[in-house]
Design a protein around this motif. Structure first.
Motif, PDB file in Angstrom:
ATOM      1  N   THR A  63     -31.155  47.977  13.811  1.00 17.24           N
ATOM      2  CA  THR A  63     -31.539  46.876  12.999  1.00 17.24           C
ATOM      3  C   THR A  63     -31.197  46.714  11.835  1.00 17.24           C
ATOM      4  O   THR A  63     -30.647  45.645  11.420  1.00 17.24           O
ATOM      5  CB  THR A  63     -32.975  46.616  13.132  1.00 17.24           C
ATOM      6  N   TRP A  64     -31.164  48.085  11.332  1.00 19.46           N
ATOM      7  CA  TRP A  64     -30.365  47.989   9.751  1.00 19.46           C
ATOM      8  C   TRP A  64     -28.916  47.868   9.725  1.00 19.46           C
ATOM      9  O   TRP A  64     -28.429  47.345   8.801  1.00 19.46           O
ATOM     10  CB  TRP A  64     -30.638  49.386   9.170  1.00 19.46           C
ATOM     11  N   ASN A  65     -28.333  48.197  10.679  1.00 21.22           N
ATOM     12  CA  ASN A  65     -26.752  47.936  10.931  1.00 21.22           C
ATOM     13  C   ASN A  65     -26.644  46.528  11.290  1.00 21.22           C
ATOM     14  O   ASN A  65     -25.346  45.867  10.905  1.00 21.22           O
ATOM     15  CB  ASN A  65     -26.255  48.721  11.800  1.00 21.22           C
ATOM     16  N   ILE A  66     -27.560  45.720  11.507  1.00 22.37           N
ATOM     17  CA  ILE A  66     -27.372  44.170  11.445  1.00 22.37           C
ATOM     18  C   ILE A  66     -27.512  43.726   9.945  1.00 22.37           C
ATOM     19  O   ILE A  66     -26.837  42.885   9.364  1.00 22.37           O
ATOM     20  CB  ILE A  66     -28.369  43.446  12.552  1.00 22.37           C
ATOM     21  N   LEU A  67     -28.753  44.227   9.304  1.00 19.06           N
ATOM     22  CA  LEU A  67     -29.069  43.468   8.234  1.00 19.06           C
ATOM     23  C   LEU A  67     -28.147  44.092   7.025  1.00 19.06           C
ATOM     24  O   LEU A  67     -27.934  43.221   5.919  1.00 19.06           O
ATOM     25  CB  LEU A  67     -30.501  44.388   7.740  1.00 19.06           C
ATOM     26  N   ARG A  68     -27.387  45.153   7.123  1.00 22.43           N
ATOM     27  CA  ARG A  68     -26.449  45.632   6.161  1.00 22.43           C
ATOM     28  C   ARG A  68     -25.315  44.734   5.938  1.00 22.43           C
ATOM     29  O   ARG A  68     -24.628  44.763   4.990  1.00 22.43           O
ATOM     30  CB  ARG A  68     -26.142  46.916   6.236  1.00 22.43           C
ATOM     31  N   GLN A  69     -25.152  43.923   7.234  1.00 17.62           N
ATOM     32  CA  GLN A  69     -23.892  43.213   6.991  1.00 17.62           C
ATOM     33  C   GLN A  69     -24.280  41.882   6.407  1.00 17.62           C
ATOM     34  O   GLN A  69     -23.305  41.119   5.929  1.00 17.62           O
ATOM     35  CB  GLN A  69     -23.410  42.767   8.512  1.00 17.62           C
ATOM     36  N   THR A  70     -25.724  41.484   6.333  1.00 21.94           N
ATOM     37  CA  THR A  70     -25.942  40.172   6.209  1.00 21.94           C
ATOM     38  C   THR A  70     -26.735  39.783   4.828  1.00 21.94           C
ATOM     39  O   THR A  70     -27.201  38.962   4.036  1.00 21.94           O
ATOM     40  CB  THR A  70     -26.769  39.428   7.385  1.00 21.94           C
ATOM     41  N   LEU A  71     -27.860  41.021   4.570  1.00 23.02           N
ATOM     42  CA  LEU A  71     -28.664  41.067   3.270  1.00 23.02           C
ATOM     43  C   LEU A  71     -27.684  41.791   2.460  1.00 23.02           C
ATOM     44  O   LEU A  71     -27.387  42.770   2.489  1.00 23.02           O
ATOM     45  CB  LEU A  71     -29.700  41.354   3.659  1.00 23.02           C
ATOM     46  N   GLY A 200     -25.169  38.621   1.851  1.00 20.40           N
ATOM     47  CA  GLY A 200     -24.190  39.513   2.214  1.00 20.40           C
ATOM     48  C   GLY A 200     -22.670  39.129   2.625  1.00 20.40           C
ATOM     49  O   GLY A 200     -22.675  37.986   2.656  1.00 20.40           O
ATOM     50  N   PRO A 201     -22.013  40.196   2.913  1.00 17.88           N
ATOM     51  CA  PRO A 201     -20.637  39.671   3.207  1.00 17.88           C
ATOM     52  C   PRO A 201     -20.391  38.721   4.496  1.00 17.88           C
ATOM     53  O   PRO A 201     -19.268  38.190   4.577  1.00 17.88           O
ATOM     54  CB  PRO A 201     -19.790  41.187   3.492  1.00 17.88           C
ATOM     55  N   TYR A 202     -21.802  38.829   5.155  1.00 21.69           N
ATOM     56  CA  TYR A 202     -21.331  37.959   6.466  1.00 21.69           C
ATOM     57  C   TYR A 202     -22.583  37.200   6.699  1.00 21.69           C
ATOM     58  O   TYR A 202     -23.570  37.632   6.165  1.00 21.69           O
ATOM     59  CB  TYR A 202     -21.309  38.960   7.765  1.00 21.69           C
ATOM     60  N   THR A 203     -22.303  35.952   7.396  1.00 25.45           N
ATOM     61  CA  THR A 203     -23.581  35.424   8.255  1.00 25.45           C
ATOM     62  C   THR A 203     -23.401  35.816   9.581  1.00 25.45           C
ATOM     63  O   THR A 203     -22.413  36.198  10.187  1.00 25.45           O
ATOM     64  CB  THR A 203     -23.171  33.722   7.920  1.00 25.45           C
ATOM     65  N   VAL A 204     -24.478  35.514  10.446  1.00 22.56           N
ATOM     66  CA  VAL A 204     -24.538  35.949  11.670  1.00 22.56           C
ATOM     67  C   VAL A 204     -25.385  35.009  12.385  1.00 22.56           C
ATOM     68  O   VAL A 204     -26.342  34.182  12.147  1.00 22.56           O
ATOM     69  CB  VAL A 204     -25.385  37.336  11.648  1.00 22.56           C
ATOM     70  N   GLN A 205     -24.670  34.820  13.665  1.00 22.95           N
ATOM     71  CA  GLN A 205     -25.354  33.950  14.611  1.00 22.95           C
ATOM     72  C   GLN A 205     -25.513  35.143  15.967  1.00 22.95           C
ATOM     73  O   GLN A 205     -24.912  35.722  16.218  1.00 22.95           O
ATOM     74  CB  GLN A 205     -24.453  33.095  15.149  1.00 22.95           C
ATOM     75  N   VAL A 214     -28.381  40.090  22.889  1.00 22.66           N
ATOM     76  CA  VAL A 214     -27.388  40.662  23.461  1.00 22.66           C
ATOM     77  C   VAL A 214     -25.884  40.565  22.901  1.00 22.66           C
ATOM     78  O   VAL A 214     -24.966  41.335  23.005  1.00 22.66           O
ATOM     79  CB  VAL A 214     -27.069  40.097  24.930  1.00 22.66           C
ATOM     80  N   LYS A 215     -25.871  39.786  21.846  1.00 26.35           N
ATOM     81  CA  LYS A 215     -24.503  39.412  21.062  1.00 26.35           C
ATOM     82  C   LYS A 215     -24.864  39.008  19.865  1.00 26.35           C
ATOM     83  O   LYS A 215     -25.736  38.030  19.446  1.00 26.35           O
ATOM     84  CB  LYS A 215     -23.778  38.530  21.863  1.00 26.35           C
ATOM     85  N   ALA A 216     -24.212  39.363  18.656  1.00 21.26           N
ATOM     86  CA  ALA A 216     -24.344  39.086  17.088  1.00 21.26           C
ATOM     87  C   ALA A 216     -22.885  38.700  16.644  1.00 21.26           C
ATOM     88  O   ALA A 216     -22.118  39.788  16.800  1.00 21.26           O
ATOM     89  CB  ALA A 216     -25.101  40.104  16.186  1.00 21.26           C
ATOM     90  N   VAL A 217     -22.598  37.666  16.138  1.00 22.66           N
ATOM     91  CA  VAL A 217     -21.318  37.254  15.627  1.00 22.66           C
ATOM     92  C   VAL A 217     -21.439  37.278  14.273  1.00 22.66           C
ATOM     93  O   VAL A 217     -22.395  36.194  13.635  1.00 22.66           O
ATOM     94  CB  VAL A 217     -20.744  36.038  16.257  1.00 22.66           C
ATOM     95  N   PHE A 218     -20.774  38.005  13.556  1.00 21.49           N
ATOM     96  CA  PHE A 218     -20.720  38.015  12.179  1.00 21.49           C
ATOM     97  C   PHE A 218     -19.412  37.368  11.685  1.00 21.49           C
ATOM     98  O   PHE A 218     -18.459  37.624  11.942  1.00 21.49           O
ATOM     99  CB  PHE A 218     -20.694  39.411  11.660  1.00 21.49           C
ATOM    100  N   THR A 219     -19.556  36.282  10.828  1.00 21.59           N
ATOM    101  CA  THR A 219     -18.494  35.450  10.086  1.00 21.59           C
ATOM    102  C   THR A 219     -18.640  35.727   8.879  1.00 21.59           C
ATOM    103  O   THR A 219     -19.508  35.679   7.969  1.00 21.59           O
ATOM    104  CB  THR A 219     -18.665  34.255  10.485  1.00 21.59           C
TER     105      THR A 219
END
Length: 535
Positions: A63-71, A200-205, A214-219
Motif C-alpha cells: 500500500t505504501w508503494n501506491i501512496l509514495r507515487q501519489t502523496l 505527488g508526482p502522479y494521480t491514480v485511477q 486489480v489495477k492502478a493507473v498512475f498518470t
C-alpha cells in the motif's frame, strides 16, 4: 550478487547529489505508452480493513508503494539512499541543539492535483489526522515523538517533539506523513475504499473487483512540484494472484516489469538466462527481514523457555539455502547485518542449532514436552515460498521431539487482522523498513503501540534504550544502546528473526531505469522507469 550491482551500489553516493539537483524539471521523454508493472501484492477492502490506502491506516510495503507515487511528503530519500532531503519542503532542519524542534518551509506554489494550494495548515492537518485517528495498524507510532505541530503563515511548519529524535527526518519521508487535502480526508474518520488524492508526482485511477484492487493507473501530475523527475507519462500496476501468473505475463509481453514477489525458481531462471534473453534480472541489496512473532500472553508461548527453545532449534541456514537459495541469508537479530548498530545477538546466545540445549532449557523451566503449537502464516503476501518455509520450520521443530507443530496458512486480508488482534500464539511476518535506520527495526516491534500489537513490554527498552539511541544524530554513537536492545530481545525472544533477503526486478530489455526502481527499503520508484530501445 553480481559485480555490476556491486559497482552500482558503490557509486550511488556520488551520483545522488547531482541527480537530486535535476529534480523538478518537466521530463518524461518516453513514447507515452503506459509502462506495465506486475506485483503479487494484494489490496483488499474489508470490514476489518475498509480503508487500505488511507495514510492514517496503510502500513505495509504494497500500500505504501501506491501512496509514495501519489502523496507528497516534506522529506524524501534521495535516489541512491542516504540522508533524507527536502521534497515538498524547500528546506527542513532541527532548530535546536537537542533534536526536539524541527522546522520546515514549504516550496512556493505547491498545489494538490486538483489545483488547490498546499499550505502549512494542510501539512499540520495531515499529521494531526494520523495521530488523532491512531488506527490499529500501528502506523501512527511513526509520529509518536511529536508533541505539537505549529504553523507560521502559509509555508512554515514547526514540529515540537516530546523527546529527542534524530530519526525524525526519516519519518517525515514516509507515507504516514503524506500531505492530504482536508476536503478529501475527514479529520476523524478513515477514507474507505481505494481513492487516493494528493500532490505527488502522479494521480491514480484504480480498477477493483470484489473489493480488491486489480489495477492502478498512475498518470503524471502536471501540478507536481518537487525533487522527483518522472521519466514517463503513465505507469500501470497490475496485481496478480501468483508469481507464476505474473511471470507468464512478463514472458508474453503483457507486462513490462515484475517486482515483489518473485519465486526463488524465477530468480534462478532469469539469473541463468543468457545475454541474448529479452528479460533482464536486476539484483539489489535489500533490507527485508522475516521473523516469527509471539503473542507472549498466549498460554502456549507465555514461558520464555518455550521461545528460547525454538530459537535454539531453528536452523536459519537450512531455511535460507533450501527454500530461498542465494536470495536470502540467515539473520541473527531484528537489525539487518548491513545496518549500523547490528549485533549477532541470537547467534552469540544460542550458537548453532542444538536439540540437546533446547531440551535443557525446557527441562529447567519444567515444561512438559512435546509442546503443541500452531505456526500461522500468510499464503499471499510474502511470495510463493512462504509455505515451503513453514513446512521446513515445522519439520525442524518436530524432528527435535520437543515440539508438536502444525502449520496454518491464511490470506493476508484475514491473517493481518487476526495477528493484530492477538489471535495467534505464533505467526510468521516480514518487515520492509520504513527507513534504513536500526531504530526502524526495533521500535516498531518493541515500543508502545507497536506494529504487531504485541503485549511484550520491556521498560528498559522503552524508557531508556530507545530514547537514548534517538538522541544520537551520529548513528554510530547510538550503537551501544541499539546492541543492548538486541541482546535483550535474544534473551526474551518476543520475536525470532529468521533471514534477510535481497530484492529483485525482472524487466523486458526495452525498459530503462529499472535498476533505480527500488531503493534499499523496497520503496517502488515508478518515476524512474522509461521505455527505450530493446537490445
Amino acid at each position: 550478487m553480481n559485480r555490476k550491482i556491486l559497482v552500482l551500489a558503490a557509486v550511488t553516493g556520488l551520483l545522488a547529489p547531482a541527480l537530486a539537483a535535476c529534480g523538478g524539471s518537466d521530463s518524461g521523454g518516453d513514447d507515452g505508452k503506459a509502462i506495465v508493472v506486475g506485483t503479487t501484492d494484494r489490496f483488499s477492502a474489508s470490514a476489518d480493513a475498509p480503508a487500505p490506502l488511507d495514510p492514517a491506516y496503510a502500513y505495509d510495503v504494497g500500500t505504501w508503494n501506491i501512496l509514495r507515487q501519489t502523496l507528497q511528503t516534506l522529506m524524501a530519500l534521495p535516489r541512491g539512499d542516504g540522508e533524507p532531503e527536502p521534497e515538498a519542503a524547500e528546506q527542513c532542519g532541527f532548530s535546536d541543539n537537542g533534536n526536539e524542534r524541527y522546522a520546515c518551509t514549504l516550496r512556493k506554489g505547491l498545489k494538490f492535483a486538483d489545483g488547490s494550494p498546499v499550505t502549512a495548515a494542510d501539512v499540520k492537518y495531515s499529521i494531526d489526522r494520523v495521530r488523532g485517528i491512531k488506527s490499529d495498524s500501528g502506523v501512527a507510532g511513526l509520529l509518536s515523538s511529536i508533541d505539537t505541530v505549529e504553523t507560521k503563515g502559509d509555508r512554515e511548519v514547526i514540529f515540537h517533539l516530546n523527546t529527542a529524535d534524530a530519526t525524525f527526518p526519516y519519518k517525515l519521508a514516509t507515507p504516514a506523513a503524506g500531505i492530504v487535502n482536508p476536503k478529501d480526508y475527514a479529520k476523524n474518520k478513515l477514507r474507505d475504499g481505494f481513492r487516493v488524492d494528493g500532490s505527488g508526482p502522479y494521480t491514480v485511477q484504480v480498477e477493483t473487483r470484489n473489493n480488491e484492487l486489480v489495477k492502478a493507473v498512475f498518470t503524471k501530475n502536471p501540478e507536481y512540484k518537487g525533487e522527483l523527475t518522472p521519466q514517463n507519462q503513465k505507469v500501470e500496476m497490475r496485481s496478480f494472484d501468483s508469481a507464476d501468473a505474473m511471470g507468464a505475463a512478463l514472458e508474453k509481453g503483457d507486462i513490462d516489469l515484475m517486482t515483489r514477489t518473485m519465486s526463488p525458481e524465477q530468480i534462478k531462471k532469469y539469473s541463468d538466462a543468457g545475454a541474448d534473453s529479452d528479460i533482464k534480472l536486476i539484483e539489489m541489496p535489500g533490507l527485508e527481514i522475516r521473523y516469527l512473532g509471539f503473542n507472549t500472553d498466549a498460554p502456549q508461548v507465555r514461558s520464555k523457555a518455550v521461545r528460547q527453545a525454538m530459537a535454539q532449534i531453528v536452523d536459519r541456514g537450512e531455511i535460507a539455502s533450501e527454500v530461498y537459495g542465494t536470495s536470502a541469508e540467515p539473520l541473527y537479530s531484528l537489525v539487518p547485518a548491513t545496518i549500523t548498530g547490528h549485533a549477532n545477538s541470537f547467534f552469540n546466545k544460542y550458537g548453532d542449532p542444538s536439540t540437546a540445549k533446547a531440551r535443557s532449557i525446557l527441562a529447567k523451566a519444567n515444561i512438559t514436552t512435546p509442546v503443541k503449537l500452531t505456526l500461522n502464516y500468510t499464503t499471499d503476501h510474502y511470495g510463493p515460498a512462504t509455505k515451503k518455509e513453514f513446512e521446513l520450520l515445522q519439520k525442524q521443530l518436530n524432528d527435535s521431539g520437543l515440539f508438536d507443530v502444525t502449520i496454518k496458512g491464511e490470506k493476508w486480508a484475514t491473517f493481518r487482522p487476526n495477528e493484530s488482534k492477538g489471535k495467534y500464539a505464533v505467526y510468521g511476518m516480514g518487515w520492509f523498513p520504513d527507513f534504513p535506520d536500526a531504530d526502524n527495526f526495533v521500535a516498531p516491534f518493541l515500543d508502545k503501540d507497536n506494529f504487531l500489537g504485541s503485549p511484550y513490554a520491556n521498560s528498559t527498552i522503552r524508557k531508556k534504550l530507545i530514547p537514548d539511541s534517538r538522541r544520537e544524530a551520529d548513528r554510530l554513537a547510538a550503537s551501544e544502546s541499539l546492541e543492548e536492545i538486541q541482546n535483550i530481545v535474544a534473551d526474551d525472544v518476543p520475536v525470532l528473526p529468521l533471514w534477510q533477503g535481497k530484492q529483485y526486478i525482472a524487466a523486458r530489455d526495452d525498459i530503462t531505469g529499472a535498476e533505480w526502481a527500488l531503493n534499499s527499503s523496497s520503496t517502488l520508484q515508478l518515476w524512474e522507469l522509461s521505455r527505450g530501445m530493446s537490445g
